[in-house]
Write a protein that holds these residues in place. Structure first.
Motif, short mmCIF file in Angstrom:
data_model
loop_
_atom_site.label_atom_id
_atom_site.label_comp_id
_atom_site.label_asym_id
_atom_site.label_seq_id
_atom_site.Cartn_x
_atom_site.Cartn_y
_atom_site.Cartn_z
N VAL A 1 39.13 -38.13 -28.19
CA VAL A 1 37.86 -37.68 -28.77
C VAL A 1 37.63 -36.21 -28.45
O VAL A 1 37.22 -35.42 -29.31
N LEU A 2 37.88 -35.81 -27.21
CA LEU A 2 37.71 -34.41 -26.82
C LEU A 2 38.66 -33.50 -27.59
O LEU A 2 38.26 -32.43 -28.07
N LEU A 3 39.90 -33.93 -27.75
CA LEU A 3 40.87 -33.14 -28.51
C LEU A 3 40.46 -33.01 -29.97
O LEU A 3 40.55 -31.92 -30.56
N LEU A 4 39.96 -34.08 -30.57
CA LEU A 4 39.49 -34.01 -31.96
C LEU A 4 38.29 -33.09 -32.11
O LEU A 4 38.16 -32.38 -33.11
N MET A 5 37.41 -33.07 -31.11
CA MET A 5 36.26 -32.17 -31.17
C MET A 5 36.68 -30.71 -31.08
O MET A 5 36.15 -29.85 -31.78
N VAL A 6 37.67 -30.41 -30.23
CA VAL A 6 38.16 -29.03 -30.11
C VAL A 6 38.84 -28.61 -31.41
O VAL A 6 38.63 -27.49 -31.91
N ILE A 7 39.64 -29.48 -31.99
CA ILE A 7 40.31 -29.17 -33.26
C ILE A 7 39.28 -28.96 -34.37
O ILE A 7 39.40 -28.03 -35.17
N ALA A 8 38.26 -29.82 -34.42
CA ALA A 8 37.23 -29.68 -35.45
C ALA A 8 36.44 -28.39 -35.26
O ALA A 8 36.04 -27.75 -36.24
N ALA A 9 36.21 -27.98 -34.03
CA ALA A 9 35.47 -26.75 -33.78
C ALA A 9 36.28 -25.53 -34.24
O ALA A 9 35.73 -24.61 -34.86
N TYR A 10 37.57 -25.51 -33.94
CA TYR A 10 38.39 -24.38 -34.36
C TYR A 10 38.70 -24.39 -35.85
O TYR A 10 38.97 -23.36 -36.44
N ALA B 1 38.81 -41.12 -24.40
CA ALA B 1 37.99 -39.94 -24.13
C ALA B 1 38.78 -38.66 -24.38
O ALA B 1 38.25 -37.69 -24.94
N ALA B 2 40.05 -38.65 -23.98
CA ALA B 2 40.89 -37.46 -24.20
C ALA B 2 41.12 -37.22 -25.69
O ALA B 2 41.08 -36.07 -26.16
#
Length: 56
Positions: free
Chosen positions: A36-45, A33-34
Motif C-alpha cells: 500500500v505504501l509503495l502504491l501511494m508513492v507511485i501514485a504521488a509521483y 502495508a508495504a
C-alpha cells in the motif's frame, strides 16, 4: 490488515501446533502495508495524488 492481526492473535492464544505460525499472519500484514505504501508513492509521483504545496 486488521483481519490478519486478529488471526495472529487467535493463533497465539490457541497454541495449536497444527495451525500455521503466528508470524505467517503478521508477515502478511506487514507485506500488505508495504504494498500500500509503495502504491501511494507511485501514485504521488505519477500525479494521481498531488503533493501539498510549500508554504513559502
Amino acid at each position: 490488515m486488521i483481519f490478519n492481526l486478529f488471526r495472529a492473535l487467535f493463533v497465539m492464544l490457541s497454541n495449536d501446533p497444527e495451525k500455521p505460525p503466528m508470524s505467517r499472519y503478521l508477515g502478511r500484514r506487514v507485506g500488505i502495508a508495504a504494498i500500500v505504501l509503495l502504491l501511494m508513492v507511485i501514485a504521488a509521483y505519477a500525479g494521481f495524488l498531488p503533493f501539498h504545496p510549500r508554504p513559502y
